[in-house]
Design a protein around this motif. Structure first.
Motif, PDB file in Angstrom:
ATOM      1  N   SER A  71       7.493  11.538  -0.322  1.00 34.33           N
ATOM      2  CA  SER A  71       7.160  12.954  -0.968  1.00 34.33           C
ATOM      3  C   SER A  71       5.501  12.412  -1.070  1.00 34.33           C
ATOM      4  CB  SER A  71       8.158  13.934  -1.885  1.00 34.33           C
ATOM      5  OG  SER A  71       7.321  15.106  -1.405  1.00 34.33           O
ATOM      6  N   SER A  72       4.724  13.383  -0.818  1.00 28.24           N
ATOM      7  CA  SER A  72       3.620  13.734  -1.284  1.00 28.24           C
ATOM      8  C   SER A  72       3.205  13.848  -2.935  1.00 28.24           C
ATOM      9  CB  SER A  72       2.183  14.029  -0.583  1.00 28.24           C
ATOM     10  OG  SER A  72       2.944  15.422   0.473  1.00 28.24           O
ATOM     11  N   LEU A  73       4.567  15.345  -2.725  1.00 27.59           N
ATOM     12  CA  LEU A  73       4.715  16.010  -4.011  1.00 27.59           C
ATOM     13  C   LEU A  73       5.233  15.169  -4.972  1.00 27.59           C
ATOM     14  CD1 LEU A  73       7.303  18.919  -2.669  1.00 27.59           C
ATOM     15  CD2 LEU A  73       4.318  18.732  -3.373  1.00 27.59           C
ATOM     16  N   ALA A  74       5.444  13.839  -5.057  1.00 32.17           N
ATOM     17  CA  ALA A  74       5.914  13.536  -6.518  1.00 32.17           C
ATOM     18  C   ALA A  74       5.072  12.403  -6.573  1.00 32.17           C
ATOM     19  CB  ALA A  74       6.734  12.142  -5.803  1.00 32.17           C
ATOM     20  N   THR A  75       3.968  11.647  -5.661  1.00 36.14           N
ATOM     21  CA  THR A  75       3.172  10.699  -5.654  1.00 36.14           C
ATOM     22  C   THR A  75       2.159  10.809  -4.810  1.00 36.14           C
ATOM     23  OG1 THR A  75       4.075   9.396  -3.691  1.00 36.14           O
ATOM     24  CG2 THR A  75       4.551   8.698  -6.076  1.00 36.14           C
ATOM     25  N   PRO A  76       0.988  11.664  -5.117  1.00 40.50           N
ATOM     26  CA  PRO A  76       0.554  12.795  -4.296  1.00 40.50           C
ATOM     27  C   PRO A  76      -1.411  11.408  -3.832  1.00 40.50           C
ATOM     28  CG  PRO A  76      -0.210  13.639  -6.392  1.00 40.50           C
ATOM     29  CD  PRO A  76       1.589  12.728  -6.157  1.00 40.50           C
ATOM     30  N   GLY A  77      -2.249  11.365  -2.946  1.00 39.97           N
ATOM     31  CA  GLY A  77      -2.588  10.287  -2.979  1.00 39.97           C
ATOM     32  C   GLY A  77      -3.375   8.972  -2.741  1.00 39.97           C
ATOM     33  N   SER A  78      -1.197   8.651  -2.513  1.00 38.68           N
ATOM     34  CA  SER A  78      -1.021   7.326  -1.502  1.00 38.68           C
ATOM     35  C   SER A  78      -1.567   7.537  -0.283  1.00 38.68           C
ATOM     36  CB  SER A  78       0.029   7.172  -1.599  1.00 38.68           C
ATOM     37  OG  SER A  78       0.735   7.370  -2.308  1.00 38.68           O
ATOM     38  N   ALA A  79      -2.127   6.104   0.364  1.00 33.90           N
ATOM     39  CA  ALA A  79      -2.336   6.205   1.147  1.00 33.90           C
ATOM     40  C   ALA A  79      -1.076   5.986   2.810  1.00 33.90           C
ATOM     41  CB  ALA A  79      -3.388   4.658   1.670  1.00 33.90           C
ATOM     42  N   ASP A  80      -1.987   5.534   3.964  1.00 31.10           N
ATOM     43  CA  ASP A  80      -0.582   5.451   4.438  1.00 31.10           C
ATOM     44  C   ASP A  80       0.162   3.732   4.476  1.00 31.10           C
ATOM     45  OD1 ASP A  80      -2.444   4.005   5.644  1.00 31.10           O
ATOM     46  OD2 ASP A  80      -2.851   4.852   7.904  1.00 31.10           O
ATOM     47  N   THR A  81       0.606   3.946   5.745  1.00 31.36           N
ATOM     48  CA  THR A  81       1.557   2.687   5.406  1.00 31.36           C
ATOM     49  C   THR A  81       1.369   2.213   6.526  1.00 31.36           C
ATOM     50  OG1 THR A  81       3.444   3.693   3.837  1.00 31.36           O
ATOM     51  CG2 THR A  81       4.240   1.748   5.317  1.00 31.36           C
ATOM     52  N   GLY A  82       0.932   0.530   6.063  1.00 28.91           N
ATOM     53  CA  GLY A  82       0.526   0.245   7.048  1.00 28.91           C
ATOM     54  C   GLY A  82      -0.589  -1.710   7.045  1.00 28.91           C
ATOM     55  N   GLY A  83      -0.619  -2.418   7.758  1.00 29.99           N
ATOM     56  CA  GLY A  83      -1.769  -3.201   7.133  1.00 29.99           C
ATOM     57  C   GLY A  83      -1.085  -4.159   6.114  1.00 29.99           C
ATOM     58  N   SER A  84       0.402  -4.430   6.082  1.00 27.56           N
ATOM     59  CA  SER A  84       1.404  -5.452   5.452  1.00 27.56           C
ATOM     60  C   SER A  84       1.102  -5.264   4.022  1.00 27.56           C
ATOM     61  CB  SER A  84       1.060  -6.394   6.370  1.00 27.56           C
ATOM     62  OG  SER A  84       0.864  -6.871   8.013  1.00 27.56           O
ATOM     63  N   ALA A  85       0.494  -4.689   3.188  1.00 30.22           N
ATOM     64  CA  ALA A  85       0.240  -5.283   2.073  1.00 30.22           C
ATOM     65  C   ALA A  85       0.841  -3.675   1.121  1.00 30.22           C
ATOM     66  CB  ALA A  85      -0.809  -5.158   1.823  1.00 30.22           C
TER      67      ALA A  85
END
Length: 326
Positions: free
Chosen positions: A240-254
């Protein structure tokens, strides 16, 4: 033709190759052709793009050409999944390496080794191997693996078995895989919220999405390892972006690696707060974690912390007070 018999899955690919190889097994010229069946949609474009750019796998050639296309057919289209297209074109290149070895009468492993990229080589799609953050340790890993796995001795055993058995045969191959990932100009930004409750249980939230790659498991293991708490006591919340705002999308193997680093960043903060309450070295035993947490809680110490991984440019350029990527 590479691909699954049923749909939906990776799009099937039809491939062919032409190459020139000398008696030492060095491939001087190679041409790969790959055509992806996109079904009734245009989803094969993503597989085509990555499939072409990763088709070199780990091999150089003075004359290297890759021709890619996709076509439509009257079947359900496929959805691109992890390493789209790459899982199809790398086997095509490996098939070419097998053909080259057979043509000159050399072991396939020897031909693969003779054609590995070296530092300074210009790779497919314009990158230079071993420079500007391109970590190229595959040749060293190859030599280490050959020695550690006793490949020469095991090959002799395989050949002896094959000479003694007319119908049953065994085989042995070493195959390298190059799969490059990058920071994408600071695109990898992942946060973590880590909290320890009074009973010693640990609640963890992070910015990555669980897609079957095991990112929740990795995050929980990192927390348990860093804090020294039981893995069974670590639970991971829904993303949830409420818990961890600013995180990027999931992808790219890293993303998994970045999330783990964010967890370690948060755990470092918690460990500093817990240190005065931990038992003396050698005195820790069953219940030591719970006792440490209780003592810290009774003393009014905050056991909630956040972690952050952010980067700009090549790996190692962190920002935002968190752990750099790399």
């Amino acid at each position: 033709r590479a691909g699954p018999a049923g749909r939906p899955a990776r799009p099937p690919m039809e491939g062919s190759f032409r190459l020139a190889v000398d008696q030492g097994g060095v491939v001087s010229s190679i041409e790969l052709t790959a055509a992806f069946d996109s079904g009734v949609v245009d989803g094969g474009a993503g597989d085509l793009t990555m499939g072409v750019c990763w088709a070199d796998n780990a091999y150089r050639a003075d004359d290297f050409a890759v021709h890619g296309s996709f076509y439509n057919s009257g079947v359900v289209g496929s959805t691109a999944c992890r390493a789209p297209g790459v899982v199809q074109t790398i086997p095509l290149h490996e098939l070419a390496m097998e053909a080259a070895a057979e043509a000159v009468g050399l072991p396939a492993d020897a031909v693969r080794e003779a054609n590995l990229y070296a530092t300074g080589d210009a790779a497919l799609c314009g990158v230079t191997v071993g420079e500007n953050g391109f970590n190229w340790n595959l040749p060293a890993m190859w030599q280490s693996a050959k020695a550690r796995w006793e490949v020469a001795a095991r090959r002799e055993q395989v050949e002896a078995f094959n000479r003694s058995n007319r119908w049953r045969k065994r085989g042995l191959r070493m195959v390298p895989v190059k799969y490059g990932i990058e920071d994408n100009g600071g695109a990898y930004k992942e946060g973590c919220s880590l909290g320890v409750l009074a009973d010693g249980s640990v609640r963890l939230a992070h910015g990555g999405c669980e897609l079957g790659q095991g990112i929740h498991t990795k995050a929980a293991q990192a927390a348990a390892f860093a804090l020294g708490c039981p893995l069974g006591g670590v639970s991971v919340s829904d993303t949830s972006s409420l818990a961890t705002p600013g995180s990027a999308d999931t992808g790219g193997s890293a993303t998994s690696e970045c999330v783990v680093k964010a967890v370690l960043d948060a755990a470092e903060t918690l460990n500093a707060r817990l240190l005065p309450f931990r038992p003396a070295a050698g005195a820790a035993g069953e219940g030591a974690w719970e006792a440490t947490v209780k003592a810290a809680t009774d003393a009014g110490v905050s056991l909630a912390a956040s972690g952050w991984v952010g980067g700009g440019g090549p790996p190692g350029g962190g920002r935002g007070g968190g752990t750099p990527l790399g």
